[in-house]
Design a protein around this motif. Structure first.
Motif, mmCIF file in Angstrom:
data_model
loop_
_atom_site.group_PDB
_atom_site.id
_atom_site.type_symbol
_atom_site.label_atom_id
_atom_site.label_comp_id
_atom_site.label_asym_id
_atom_site.label_seq_id
_atom_site.Cartn_x
_atom_site.Cartn_y
_atom_site.Cartn_z
ATOM 1 N N TYR A 286 0.836 -1.211 0.000
ATOM 2 C CA TYR A 286 0.000 0.000 0.000
ATOM 3 C C TYR A 286 0.870 1.261 0.000
ATOM 4 O O TYR A 286 2.076 1.205 0.251
ATOM 5 N N TYR A 287 0.220 2.370 -0.260
ATOM 6 C CA TYR A 287 0.958 3.632 -0.393
ATOM 7 C C TYR A 287 0.343 4.730 0.483
ATOM 8 O O TYR A 287 -0.817 4.659 0.887
ATOM 9 N N ILE A 288 1.166 5.745 0.742
ATOM 10 C CA ILE A 288 0.713 6.878 1.539
ATOM 11 C C ILE A 288 1.185 8.154 0.844
ATOM 12 O O ILE A 288 2.274 8.187 0.279
ATOM 13 N N ILE A 289 0.342 9.171 0.918
ATOM 14 C CA ILE A 289 0.747 10.473 0.371
ATOM 15 C C ILE A 289 1.068 11.405 1.537
ATOM 16 O O ILE A 289 0.296 11.512 2.488
ATOM 17 N N TYR B 193 -0.985 15.766 -9.413
ATOM 18 C CA TYR B 193 0.199 15.519 -10.239
ATOM 19 C C TYR B 193 0.921 14.247 -9.790
ATOM 20 O O TYR B 193 1.285 13.387 -10.595
ATOM 21 N N VAL B 194 1.097 14.126 -8.467
ATOM 22 C CA VAL B 194 1.805 12.958 -7.916
ATOM 23 C C VAL B 194 1.010 11.674 -8.186
ATOM 24 O O VAL B 194 1.575 10.649 -8.571
ATOM 25 N N LEU B 195 -0.305 11.732 -8.030
ATOM 26 C CA LEU B 195 -1.148 10.564 -8.290
ATOM 27 C C LEU B 195 -1.053 10.131 -9.753
ATOM 28 O O LEU B 195 -0.945 8.944 -10.059
ATOM 29 N N GLU C 288 -3.385 2.760 -8.240
ATOM 30 C CA GLU C 288 -4.832 2.751 -8.022
ATOM 31 C C GLU C 288 -5.186 3.442 -6.710
ATOM 32 O O GLU C 288 -4.514 3.254 -5.701
ATOM 33 N N ARG C 289 -6.235 4.194 -6.749
ATOM 34 C CA ARG C 289 -6.707 4.964 -5.593
ATOM 35 C C ARG C 289 -6.896 4.081 -4.348
ATOM 36 O O ARG C 289 -6.588 4.465 -3.226
ATOM 37 N N GLU C 290 -7.402 2.824 -4.578
ATOM 38 C CA GLU C 290 -7.699 1.914 -3.460
ATOM 39 C C GLU C 290 -6.438 1.538 -2.682
ATOM 40 O O GLU C 290 -6.524 1.086 -1.547
ATOM 41 N N LEU C 291 -5.299 1.671 -3.321
ATOM 42 C CA LEU C 291 -4.059 1.254 -2.652
ATOM 43 C C LEU C 291 -3.459 2.376 -1.808
ATOM 44 O O LEU C 291 -2.423 2.201 -1.175
#
Ligand SMILES: [Zn+2]
Length: 392
Positions: free
Chosen positions: A73-76, A123-125, A131-134
């Protein structure tokens, strides 16, 4: 209750990995069947993975061990400073996948500031193609006064903005949970998770940049106060008749030792110091004095530049000594460009702490530089989300 137990198990794995189910049951005092079902759910969510142990138990079996699946998973993380917005996308162990910064060149309105932040996140996305869900969440480290409960930027003294509804706006735009915190408190949280504050239950993080702030860790928790505005060491008064501060008072620490204050002092005193190398560098009038020039001169051994930094160090040391006398942390972590020029600031700061703190002989307070450096604040924003996930 179940979610809470799941977080407990997840955090236990993070702290002790690789670890077996039996070991988790022992440490958390949850029953083995409960652990089995919680672990199954965490595996299903892809948050953890199994691996075969290389060493056998006394019974000759090689137990299955569990690890966090950090890259699942990822974090912003967003760092909103007075002069720049930086957005990073990381995996769950803080590894940066995408990194983007945009300078704030002129004073924005509230709407312009929000639009800028939203644009940077978009921009980063888009660049990361994830994917948004991750994405587990967006953490925002915002300068100035921040109400972390409401996710509101109460006041930015540098941008002259008030009541920016960061959480509300960003959640609405991206449909991802948002956590907001003051930038220096976020930095202190990053230090406790990734940096010099790891395993330290009480420390103060002192950050010097355009402003000066602190993050205070007490009993392994960040201290916020009821008003969410604790730690404003930059506006503690060193001299009521001192120079004017951006906050409107006179003689605040910030008016002596912030980057802006050092540069102003350099400009003001330059004409009385003909012997400095800076006069030489500014001779042709094509360049204006900058803080980097002062740093460069100090590194070359220029006495005028060195004395400017040393005086800032003395002011910081005085404020730090006052904080130490009240809170008695075991560690002070300092962060900021002025600590990276050489030992000029830190040595004076340490001297003042030594001289002005009241202590018994066994007390030893460590004063160290942050190793996270410029990434500290934005990594702190990421850590806000991690802390929530692991309930740590
Ligand atoms: Zn002030």
């Amino acid at each position: 209750m179940k979610l809470l137990n799941q977080s407990t198990v997840l955090n236990m794995i993070r702290l002790k990995e690789p670890i077996s189910r039996a070991e988790i049951a022992k440490l958390t005092k949850l029953t083995p069947p409960t652990i089995s079902s919680l672990v199954a759910e965490l595996i299903e969510k892809n948050l953890i993975v199994e691996e075969q142990s290389t060493s056998a138990t006394s019974g000759g079996r090689k137990p299955i061990l569990l690890r966090i699946n950090y890259s699942a998973y990822y974090i912003i993380g967003v760092y909103a400073a007075a002069e720049v917005i930086r957005v990073i996308l990381t995996t769950m162990d803080g590894k940066i996948v995408t990194d983007f910064s945009k300078d704030i060149t002129e004073l924005p309105t509230k709407t312009e500031f929000m639009s800028m932040m939203i644009e940077c996140i978009h921009y980063v996305l888009q660049t990361a193609h994830i994917e948004r869900e991750l994405i587990l969440g967006i953490g925002i480290a915002m300068h100035g006064l921040v109400d972390s409960e409401q996710g509101l930027a109460i006041f930015s003294p540098h941008l002259h903005l008030e009541n920016i509804p960061l959480k509300e706006r960003i959640e609405k735009e991206f449909n991802i949970p948002v956590i907001v915190e003051n930038d220096v408190r976020a930095l202190a949280i990053a230090e406790s998770w990734f940096g010099q504050g790891k395993g330290v239950s009480d420390f103060i993080c002192l950050s010097v940049g355009r402003g000066i702030g602190s993050g205070i860790f007490i009993n392994s928790e960040i201290y916020k106060s009821t008003f969410y505005t604790a730690g404003e060491v930059g506006h503690t008064i060193l001299d009521v008749n001192g120079p004017l501060c951006e906050c409107g008072n006179n003689g605040c620490l910030e008016a002596y030792a912030s980057e802006v204050a050092i540069l102003n002092k350099a400009k003001e005193e330059l004409k009385n110091h003909q012997d400095t190398i800076l006069t030489e560098w500014l001779k042709d009038n094509s360049t204006e004095l900058s803080l980097n020039m002062v740093y460069k001169a100090a590194k070359k051994g220029d006495p005028f530049a060195i004395s400017l930094l040393e005086k800032a160090g003395q002011s910081l040391g005085l404020a730090a000594a006052n904080m130490i006398n009240i809170l008695k942390p075991s560690k002070i972590i300092v962060e900021g460009g002025i600590f990276e020029v050489g030992d000029f600031v830190l040595s004076q700061l340490k001297k003042r702490i030594e001289k002005y703190t009241f202590k018994s002989s066994h007390e030893e307070i460590k004063v160290v530089c942050s190793e996270l450096g410029k990434t500290g604040m934005v990594l702190g924003a990421v850590t806000l989300v991690l802390k929530k996930l692991f309930k740590a």
